[in-house]
Design a protein around this motif. Structure first.
Motif, PDB file in Angstrom:
ATOM      1  N   HIS C 339       0.824  -1.207   0.000  1.00 48.68           N
ATOM      2  CA  HIS C 339       0.000   0.000   0.000  1.00 48.68           C
ATOM      3  C   HIS C 339       0.854   1.252   0.000  1.00 48.68           C
ATOM      4  CE1 HIS C 339      -2.172   3.248   2.209  1.00 48.68           C
ATOM      5  NE2 HIS C 339      -2.916   3.104   1.133  1.00 48.68           N
ATOM      6  N   ALA C 340       1.977   1.202   0.721  1.00 49.50           N
ATOM      7  CA  ALA C 340       2.852   2.373   0.771  1.00 49.50           C
ATOM      8  C   ALA C 340       3.320   2.731  -0.629  1.00 49.50           C
ATOM      9  CB  ALA C 340       4.043   2.093   1.682  1.00 49.50           C
ATOM     10  N   LEU C 341       3.804   1.731  -1.375  1.00 49.34           N
ATOM     11  CA  LEU C 341       4.311   2.004  -2.721  1.00 49.34           C
ATOM     12  C   LEU C 341       3.198   2.536  -3.614  1.00 49.34           C
ATOM     13  CD1 LEU C 341       6.547  -1.149  -3.159  1.00 49.34           C
ATOM     14  CD2 LEU C 341       7.314   1.219  -3.070  1.00 49.34           C
ATOM     15  N   GLY C 342       2.030   1.915  -3.535  1.00 48.78           N
ATOM     16  CA  GLY C 342       0.942   2.335  -4.403  1.00 48.78           C
ATOM     17  C   GLY C 342       0.428   3.714  -4.044  1.00 48.78           C
ATOM     18  N   LYS C 343       0.179   3.932  -2.738  1.00 51.46           N
ATOM     19  CA  LYS C 343      -0.463   5.190  -2.354  1.00 51.46           C
ATOM     20  C   LYS C 343       0.468   6.371  -2.516  1.00 51.46           C
ATOM     21  CE  LYS C 343      -4.208   5.339  -1.649  1.00 51.46           C
ATOM     22  NZ  LYS C 343      -5.000   5.017  -0.506  1.00 51.46           N
ATOM     23  N   ILE C 344       1.759   6.153  -2.291  1.00 55.10           N
ATOM     24  CA  ILE C 344       2.677   7.289  -2.464  1.00 55.10           C
ATOM     25  C   ILE C 344       2.698   7.683  -3.931  1.00 55.10           C
ATOM     26  CG2 ILE C 344       4.869   6.069  -2.863  1.00 55.10           C
ATOM     27  CD1 ILE C 344       6.174   8.010  -0.945  1.00 55.10           C
ATOM     28  N   THR C 345       2.603   6.689  -4.820  1.00 53.28           N
ATOM     29  CA  THR C 345       2.558   6.998  -6.249  1.00 53.28           C
ATOM     30  C   THR C 345       1.311   7.817  -6.580  1.00 53.28           C
ATOM     31  OG1 THR C 345       3.549   4.843  -6.582  1.00 53.28           O
ATOM     32  CG2 THR C 345       2.722   5.968  -8.529  1.00 53.28           C
ATOM     33  N   LEU C 346       0.186   7.397  -6.022  1.00 50.72           N
ATOM     34  CA  LEU C 346      -1.057   8.112  -6.303  1.00 50.72           C
ATOM     35  C   LEU C 346      -0.966   9.561  -5.826  1.00 50.72           C
ATOM     36  CD1 LEU C 346      -3.660   5.379  -5.362  1.00 50.72           C
ATOM     37  CD2 LEU C 346      -3.246   6.330  -7.623  1.00 50.72           C
ATOM     38  N   ILE C 381      -1.084   2.378 -12.789  1.00 55.04           N
ATOM     39  CA  ILE C 381      -0.463   1.209 -12.158  1.00 55.04           C
ATOM     40  C   ILE C 381      -0.791   1.163 -10.666  1.00 55.04           C
ATOM     41  CG2 ILE C 381       1.741   0.176 -11.546  1.00 55.04           C
ATOM     42  CD1 ILE C 381       2.831   1.353 -14.156  1.00 55.04           C
ATOM     43  N   ALA C 382      -0.642   2.345 -10.026  1.00 54.56           N
ATOM     44  CA  ALA C 382      -0.864   2.391  -8.582  1.00 54.56           C
ATOM     45  C   ALA C 382      -2.319   2.097  -8.250  1.00 54.56           C
ATOM     46  CB  ALA C 382      -0.455   3.748  -8.037  1.00 54.56           C
ATOM     47  N   ALA C 383      -3.227   2.620  -9.065  1.00 56.47           N
ATOM     48  CA  ALA C 383      -4.647   2.384  -8.797  1.00 56.47           C
ATOM     49  C   ALA C 383      -4.968   0.895  -8.939  1.00 56.47           C
ATOM     50  CB  ALA C 383      -5.500   3.205  -9.765  1.00 56.47           C
ATOM     51  N   GLY C 388      -5.910  -4.374  -6.454  1.00 52.79           N
ATOM     52  CA  GLY C 388      -5.353  -5.705  -6.210  1.00 52.79           C
ATOM     53  C   GLY C 388      -5.264  -6.544  -7.469  1.00 52.79           C
ATOM     54  N   VAL C 389      -5.030  -5.874  -8.594  1.00 55.62           N
ATOM     55  CA  VAL C 389      -4.931  -6.583  -9.874  1.00 55.62           C
ATOM     56  C   VAL C 389      -3.474  -6.999 -10.081  1.00 55.62           C
ATOM     57  CG1 VAL C 389      -5.298  -6.373 -12.352  1.00 55.62           C
ATOM     58  CG2 VAL C 389      -6.766  -5.127 -10.758  1.00 55.62           C
ATOM     59  N   PRO C 390      -3.209  -8.227 -10.491  1.00 57.35           N
ATOM     60  CA  PRO C 390      -1.846  -8.582 -10.835  1.00 57.35           C
ATOM     61  C   PRO C 390      -1.499  -7.931 -12.178  1.00 57.35           C
ATOM     62  CG  PRO C 390      -3.316 -10.453 -11.158  1.00 57.35           C
ATOM     63  CD  PRO C 390      -4.134  -9.360 -10.572  1.00 57.35           C
ATOM     64  N   PRO C 391      -0.272  -7.598 -12.483  1.00 58.21           N
ATOM     65  CA  PRO C 391       0.916  -7.849 -11.686  1.00 58.21           C
ATOM     66  C   PRO C 391       1.310  -6.634 -10.856  1.00 58.21           C
ATOM     67  CG  PRO C 391       1.541  -7.196 -13.893  1.00 58.21           C
ATOM     68  CD  PRO C 391       0.073  -6.970 -13.775  1.00 58.21           C
ATOM     69  N   ILE C 417     -13.164  -8.262   2.045  1.00 60.47           N
ATOM     70  CA  ILE C 417     -12.123  -7.992   1.064  1.00 60.47           C
ATOM     71  C   ILE C 417     -12.698  -8.013  -0.344  1.00 60.47           C
ATOM     72  CG2 ILE C 417     -10.018  -8.931   0.058  1.00 60.47           C
ATOM     73  CD1 ILE C 417      -9.294  -9.831   2.913  1.00 60.47           C
ATOM     74  N   ILE C 418     -13.580  -8.966  -0.599  1.00 62.09           N
ATOM     75  CA  ILE C 418     -14.158  -9.050  -1.942  1.00 62.09           C
ATOM     76  C   ILE C 418     -15.002  -7.815  -2.233  1.00 62.09           C
ATOM     77  CG2 ILE C 418     -15.811 -10.303  -3.367  1.00 62.09           C
ATOM     78  CD1 ILE C 418     -14.783 -12.850  -1.941  1.00 62.09           C
ATOM     79  N   LEU C 419     -15.850  -7.454  -1.275  1.00 64.22           N
ATOM     80  CA  LEU C 419     -16.728  -6.302  -1.483  1.00 64.22           C
ATOM     81  C   LEU C 419     -15.908  -5.035  -1.688  1.00 64.22           C
ATOM     82  CD1 LEU C 419     -19.561  -5.140  -1.576  1.00 64.22           C
ATOM     83  CD2 LEU C 419     -19.454  -4.841   0.890  1.00 64.22           C
ATOM     84  N   SER C 420     -14.864  -4.876  -0.866  1.00 66.19           N
ATOM     85  CA  SER C 420     -14.112  -3.629  -0.963  1.00 66.19           C
ATOM     86  C   SER C 420     -13.303  -3.591  -2.251  1.00 66.19           C
ATOM     87  CB  SER C 420     -13.205  -3.462   0.249  1.00 66.19           C
ATOM     88  OG  SER C 420     -11.969  -4.051   0.021  1.00 66.19           O
ATOM     89  N   THR C 421     -12.898  -4.764  -2.757  1.00 66.76           N
ATOM     90  CA  THR C 421     -12.209  -4.776  -4.038  1.00 66.76           C
ATOM     91  C   THR C 421     -13.130  -4.226  -5.119  1.00 66.76           C
ATOM     92  OG1 THR C 421     -10.988  -6.711  -3.335  1.00 66.76           O
ATOM     93  CG2 THR C 421     -11.025  -6.251  -5.691  1.00 66.76           C
ATOM     94  N   VAL C 422     -14.387  -4.636  -5.066  1.00 68.65           N
ATOM     95  CA  VAL C 422     -15.350  -4.126  -6.036  1.00 68.65           C
ATOM     96  C   VAL C 422     -15.489  -2.616  -5.890  1.00 68.65           C
ATOM     97  CG1 VAL C 422     -17.775  -4.187  -6.708  1.00 68.65           C
ATOM     98  CG2 VAL C 422     -16.592  -6.302  -6.085  1.00 68.65           C
ATOM     99  N   LEU C 423     -15.592  -2.160  -4.630  1.00 70.21           N
ATOM    100  CA  LEU C 423     -15.766  -0.717  -4.401  1.00 70.21           C
ATOM    101  C   LEU C 423     -14.530   0.051  -4.860  1.00 70.21           C
ATOM    102  CD1 LEU C 423     -17.489  -0.829  -0.908  1.00 70.21           C
ATOM    103  CD2 LEU C 423     -18.468   0.083  -2.999  1.00 70.21           C
ATOM    104  N   ASN C 424     -13.339  -0.489  -4.563  1.00 69.50           N
ATOM    105  CA  ASN C 424     -12.116   0.177  -5.008  1.00 69.50           C
ATOM    106  C   ASN C 424     -12.127   0.346  -6.510  1.00 69.50           C
ATOM    107  OD1 ASN C 424     -11.217   0.185  -2.438  1.00 69.50           O
ATOM    108  ND2 ASN C 424      -9.731  -1.470  -2.677  1.00 69.50           N
ATOM    109  N   ALA C 425     -12.494  -0.734  -7.189  1.00 69.74           N
ATOM    110  CA  ALA C 425     -12.553  -0.662  -8.654  1.00 69.74           C
ATOM    111  C   ALA C 425     -13.562   0.401  -9.067  1.00 69.74           C
ATOM    112  CB  ALA C 425     -12.941  -2.018  -9.216  1.00 69.74           C
ATOM    113  N   ALA C 426     -14.656   0.496  -8.315  1.00 66.63           N
ATOM    114  CA  ALA C 426     -15.720   1.422  -8.696  1.00 66.63           C
ATOM    115  C   ALA C 426     -15.269   2.873  -8.586  1.00 66.63           C
ATOM    116  CB  ALA C 426     -16.959   1.189  -7.836  1.00 66.63           C
ATOM    117  N   TYR C 427     -14.374   3.184  -7.677  1.00 61.45           N
ATOM    118  CA  TYR C 427     -13.973   4.597  -7.655  1.00 61.45           C
ATOM    119  C   TYR C 427     -12.685   4.875  -8.404  1.00 61.45           C
ATOM    120  CZ  TYR C 427     -11.515   3.582  -3.118  1.00 61.45           C
ATOM    121  OH  TYR C 427     -10.745   3.087  -2.121  1.00 61.45           O
ATOM    122  N   PHE C 428     -11.851   3.874  -8.643  1.00 61.91           N
ATOM    123  CA  PHE C 428     -10.619   4.169  -9.376  1.00 61.91           C
ATOM    124  C   PHE C 428     -10.805   4.065 -10.893  1.00 61.91           C
ATOM    125  CE2 PHE C 428      -7.951   3.511  -5.491  1.00 61.91           C
ATOM    126  CZ  PHE C 428      -7.330   4.729  -5.569  1.00 61.91           C
TER     127      PHE C 428
END
Lengths: 119, 499, 487
Positions: C339-346, C381-383, C388-391, C417-428
């Motif tokens: 999360h640190a790597l991703g969020k700092i990029t965002l 990439i960060a989003a 949680g999409v590979p890679p 986790i599943i629900l929030s993955t959907v929500l994350n996708a919905a806002y990013f």
């Protein structure tokens, strides 16, 4: 008689309350100080009373007298000190009142408070 | 007989005898130097007394070679040396750093008299801390109080006079109450020597006068110690006194009264009077808690810097009493350690205020807006001392707050209530200290240009003295060995007298 | 140099840097050089500790003993090592970015900014290396106080108001809840030292455990478990480099790090697992994840949206820790990194967009991909990592958390986790879509990429996010020690 034997203590309590009342109730600073003096004087009486020994005399050793009963000298000495303290307090208090009069032009507590509020 | 054995007498004698000499010294600089010399000497004596008490235990010194209980005996134990350190240390720090500030507050022609009064305060307060005689305590108390009135009345604002008058009335009533109490105890035991009283009081058959004496003494000393709700003289006196005087008095004067209260209570009354231990707690806990809450609450909304800190003092006295009211080793240790640590924090804060007051007109919060940029060192000191007052870890204030909370946790349900109160008031302290710090660092000066340009850092001696105390705050926060061990042995001492 | 000296060096180095930065405030180039040099040296020092920790060493540095066995002391264990290495390494990247951002926006008080930043890093390392709860508390408070000037950097009334919320919540929760929790622990157990397996076993039992856990979790306001999350959106008034390093990495991770450490080393995973009164934490974390994601959906401001996303992601770590299986504890540690790597990029990307175009709202971002391809590529990439999409790194940590949850059939965690993955996708995803494919609104300012240091920094961290998917072996090895200790 019990009540009479405690006469001095009644006076002590009375003086104490009179002085205390004057301190609390009077707005005039001089009267407050007078009350404070009465308040302290009451304590002097308490000390002097407690050193009295029935039939006792001044604690001075005399030649030829070895069965005399002496009053306890210690409270008298103590209260001499306390009197000095009381006088100093009164003097300092009066000096303060003089300064307050110079600064405010009045020695009534309510008027002084009014002046401070208005500033 | 070497000089070292005479140290207890010299502790009082040095400032007491220097004071009249000062009256003869006309020059303000000379008078200041002599006062400093006497104060430093008293501090050195206090340190050496502390060292010998810590290594060899309590010292007893018979004045004039008259043994107790007939003569006056000086008794110096751990608690006494801690108070001595506070009194002499506060006086020394304030005097050394405060010359410039006092020069602004007091006419040059009267400064020698002022310094003489200062030394008398010092002598009186030290005397209370070391004497083993109940009446002697009264005499020293009045010596110091009378001189204190003079110091406070020297404040530049005319309201200093009315504040002093109020203090004089309440202080005298307190002292007289104490005198009545001592008289009653003397009546029943026939002695004024603490140790002697203690051994005789158990044999007193009629306890009622002793009970009355306990009431008079407790209330009288509570007045002197500004225990809520008898604190009314304190905010005015602290606010209008010359700034350096406030630093000196805030650090030690109320603590000395608490010291006498603790000594009296634990030496004489605890467990000698039926149910007194309970009454002690019942009497003190509500007052302590109310004092903490009210003092903190008022400090949160107060806008005058000195008044704000004065009300914080009311709350801090509550902490000390709260610890003492547990009447066990942990609680007393916390109380005594807090006496020490609060003196450090409050002394530093008021010194910082004195430094600021030299450069800024007025001490309301908006007056100090933005001084962080122009007086960076002073403001940084203010921030660190404030952190110590709050009890941020790494500062002295944290140590005693920790001890207090730890003691409270061990008290069961009542203790949890105490914990909640202490935490709430810590949060209040965060709030009011933060208001000061934020104003100083991030506030915008009201009138940029004119006033802003002339504001510069406080003079060097002031900064040095201030930072010395601030560093002591941090030092005793990281290495609290000295105050904690002194407090522990003081607590053990006090409890040893409870059969 | 002994390992203890290395720890001391790591703590003192940023402080020395702060002093030097203060002295060189008049020469910006020299000042920035010092920042970069300090950051690089610090990272080198911190990394030099890793081989020892990998081999199972636990160096310890004793500073002072207060009273009754309370110490100020530091020691290094896998979790702290990871956090310290993360903060120190990202500080270099962030410093490069800061230079571009602060100069690009012509910010005032830059010296104060860099000084406070260095102090905050020192405090974060102190949290990471703390040997006991008292030391951790000390560093935690320094971290809060040193970041206040950074948050209130702009200095106008609205900013100061937000900064007060920030400080009020963080200080209030730590003094009001965390400190009593610490003292309670100390009174009950007589120690505060972090011990594998926990210290409260046998001293505190029953519902009291749940209460103590609540005091800890909500006392650590930095972990932003609802309702203690309000400070994080408030902190978004800070300049973006602060949001990036501190409010996506150092400060918030200090929070979840503390909670994880408390769970592992104060309560002990086994003790907590056996005690039903601690179960609420799982639900609190799950609620925070879902609620924060829903709120993020409704945000219009990019940084605020990222802030709520952060709140949700932080609770992933808490959730993972609360699942209380060895695998999920490892997942928690890995998620801190991912999360640190991703969020700092965002955040870097958000700041770059602001620097180049002064755009802060989501609807303004349409078509920006064409103007700032590098930035938006990194953002994408960060989003994806957040979802949680590979890679990407985010996939790895989610994998471990899920694996841990499956081990104990923890359906609450799995469902969350599943629900929030959907929500994350919905806002990013809509943002990404709009940025690349939608048409730019007419009449906008003509702009290109942000200053090169900023672009360089965000490219590096985006690459890091990708790289973490492939090269996570060292972290796994390091943290599997944690697993060994738990079992």
């Amino acid at each position: 008689m019990e009540l009479f034997g405690l006469f001095n203590y009644w006076v002590f309590a009375l003086l104490l309350m009179v002085g205390f009342y004057a301190v609390i109730s009077r707005p005039n600073l001089i009267k407050k100080l007078l009350g404070l003096s009465i308040f302290q004087a009451a304590v002097f009486l308490l000390y002097i009373t407690m050193d009295k020994v029935e039939g006792g005399t001044a604690p001075i050793i005399q030649k030829g007298v070895d069965d005399a009963i002496y009053s306890n000298p210690l409270p008298q000495v103590l209260i001499l000190t306390a009197i000095v303290v009381g006088i100093s307090t009164l003097a300092l208090g009066l000096a303060l009142v003089v300064r307050i009069y110079e600064a405010y032009g009045t020695i009534e507590e309510d008027e002084i408070q009014q002046q401070d509020l208005n500033r | 007989m070497s000089l070292a054995t005479q140290l207890p007498a010299l502790q009082v004698a040095v400032p007491l005898l220097t004071a009249p000499l000062l009256v003869l010294l006309r020059g303000p600089g000379l008078a200041w130097a002599a006062a400093c010399a006497a104060s430093v000497m008293a501090f050195v004596i206090a340190i050496s007394l502390t060292a010998s008490v810590m290594t060899t235990g309590a010292i007893s010194y018979a004045m004039g070679g008259w043994p107790g209980p007939y003569g006056i005996v000086l008794e110096i134990d751990a608690l006494g040396t801690l108070v001595l350190l506070l009194v002499t240390g506060a006086s020394t720090a304030a005097l050394l750093s405060g010359r410039a500030s006092l020069g602004l507050d007091i006419d040059a022609g009267r400064q020698h008299l002022f310094y003489a009064a200062w030394l008398i305060v010092l002598a009186g307060l030290s005397g209370i801390a070391i004497t083993g005689d109940a009446f002697n305590v009264f005499v020293f108390m009045e010596i110091s109080s009378l001189a204190t009135y003079i110091l406070i009345a020297a404040g530049p604002d005319r309201r200093a006079l009315t504040a002093t008058f109020k203090y004089l009335i309440m202080g005298t009533i307190g002292a007289t109450f104490y005198l009545i109490g001592v008289g009653l105890v003397y009546m029943m035991t026939g002695t004024l020597n603490f140790a002697d009283m203690e051994s005789r009081i158990a044999d007193v058959s009629d306890q009622r006068p002793i009970l009355v004496a306990a009431g008079f003494i407790s209330v009288g000393l509570a007045l002197k110690a500004a225990v809520f709700p008898l604190h009314l003289w304190l905010p005015g006196a602290y606010t209008y006194a010359p700034h350096v005087v406030t630093a000196f008095l805030a650090a030690c004067s109320t603590k000395v009264a608490i010291y006498v209260l603790l000594r009296f209570d634990f030496f004489l009354f605890q467990d000698n009077l039926v149910g007194h231990t309970m009454q002690f707690a019942v009497f003190l806990v509500p007052l302590a808690i109310l004092g903490i809450l009210v003092g903190s609450a008022v400090a949160m909304v107060e806008s005058n810097l000195k008044r704000l800190l004065a009300f914080s003092s009311v709350a801090q006295i509550g902490y000390i009493l709260l610890g003492a009211s547990f009447a066990n080793e942990a609680g007393l240790t916390a109380a005594v350690a807090h006496m020490f640590n609060h003196a450090l924090a409050k002394g530093a804060l008021f010194l910082a205020v004195a430094a600021i007051a030299m450069r800024v007109n007025g001490l309301r919060l908006q007056d100090i807006a933005g001084i962080g940029r122009r007086m960076p060192l002073t403001t940084a000191a203010l921030a660190v001392a404030g952190a110590s007052l709050v009890g941020v870890p790494g500062t002295a204030g944290f140590v005693s707050k920790w001890l207090l909370l730890q003691a409270a946790f061990a008290q069961g349900a009542l203790g949890i209530a105490a914990v909640v109160v202490v935490i709430a008031s810590s949060l209040a302290a965060v709030f009011y200290v933060w208001r000061i710090v934020e104003c100083a660092y991030f506030g915008n000066a009201q009138a940029p240009g004119d006033a802003a340009a002339v504001v510069t850092e406080a003079p060097l001696p002031m900064l040095l003295g201030l930072w010395l105390v601030v560093i002591a705050n941090v030092y005793f926060g990281l290495a609290p060995e000295l105050p904690v061990s002194l407090a522990e042995s003081a607590a053990a001492d006090l409890l040893r007298h409870v059969p | 140099m002994s390992p203890a000296d290395t720890i001391l060096l790591a703590l003192v180095l940023p402080l020395c840097g702060a002093v030097l930065i203060g002295l060189c405030g008049r020469w910006p180039n020299l000042r920035e050089t010092i920042t970069l040099l300090t950051a690089t040296a610090l990272a080198a020092v911190v990394w030099s500790l890793t081989p020892l920790i990998m081999d199972g060493g636990r160096p310890r540095l004793h500073i002072t003993e207060l009273f009754g066995g309370l110490e100020i002391a530091f020691s290094v264990e896998p979790l702290g090592m990871l956090f310290a290495a993360l903060a120190a390494t990202l500080w270099i990247v962030n410093s490069v970015y800061s230079i571009g951002y602060m100069r690009g926006n012509k910010e005032k008080h830059q010296t104060r900014f860099y000084i406070c930043f260095a102090i905050a890093i020192a405090a974060a390392l102190g949290v990471a290396f703390a040997d006991n709860m008292l030391t951790l508390f000390l560093c935690y408070e320094i971290l809060t106080l040193s970041t206040y000037p950074l948050v209130s950097h702009k200095g106008d009334a609205a900013t100061v108001r937000s900064a007060r919320v920030y400080l009020g919540i963080l200080l209030g929760s730590s003094i009001g809840l965390l400190l009593p929790a610490i003292i309670w622990t100390y009174v009950a157990t007589g120690t505060l030292t972090f011990t594998p397996g926990g210290i409260i076993d046998g001293f505190i039992d029953g519902p009291a455990v749940g209460l103590l856990l609540a005091l800890y979790v909500f006392g650590v306001g930095k972990a932003a478990v609802m309702p203690m999350h309000r400070w994080l959106p408030a902190a978004m008034v800070a300049p973006t480099p602060v949001s990036a390093l501190l409010h996506a990495v150092a400060v918030v991770k200090a929070g979840v790090f503390t909670v994880t450490k408390v769970i592992i080393y104060i309560f002990g995973v086994d003790e907590l697992f056996a005690e039903p009164s601690g179960e609420w934490l799982l639900y609190a974390a799950a609620f925070t994840i879902i609620a924060a994601s829903v709120i993020a959906l409704r945000q219009q401001n990019l940084k605020r949206m990222l802030a709520y996303s952060t709140i949700g992601q932080l609770s992933y770590v808490i959730l993972a820790a609360a699942v209380l299986t060895p695998l999920s504890e490892v997942g928690a540690a890995i998620h801190i990194v991912a999360h640190a790597l991703g969020k700092i990029t965002l955040f870097f990307a958000a700041g770059a967009i602001y620097t180049a175009s002064k755009k802060t709202e989501l609807h303004q971002l349409a078509g920006i991909g064409a103007r700032m391809p590098w930035t938006m590529a990194a953002f994408t990439i960060a989003a994806l990592s957040m979802i949680g999409v590979p890679p990407t790194g985010g996939f790895v940590s989610k994998w471990f958390i899920l694996a841990g949850a499956f081990q104990t059939d923890n359906y609450v965690a799995i469902f969350t986790i599943i629900l929030s993955t959907v929500l994350n996708a919905a806002y990013f995803l809509p943002i990404i879509f709009a940025a690349w494919f939608a048409k730019e609104a007419p009449g906008g300012k003509d702009h290109g990429e942000a200053p090169w240091p900023a672009v360089l920094a965000l490219s590096i961290t985006a690459l890091g996010t990708l790289a973490f998917f492939f090269f996570n072996q060292p972290v796994l090895e390091l943290e599997s020690q944690l697993m060994a200790r738990i079992e």
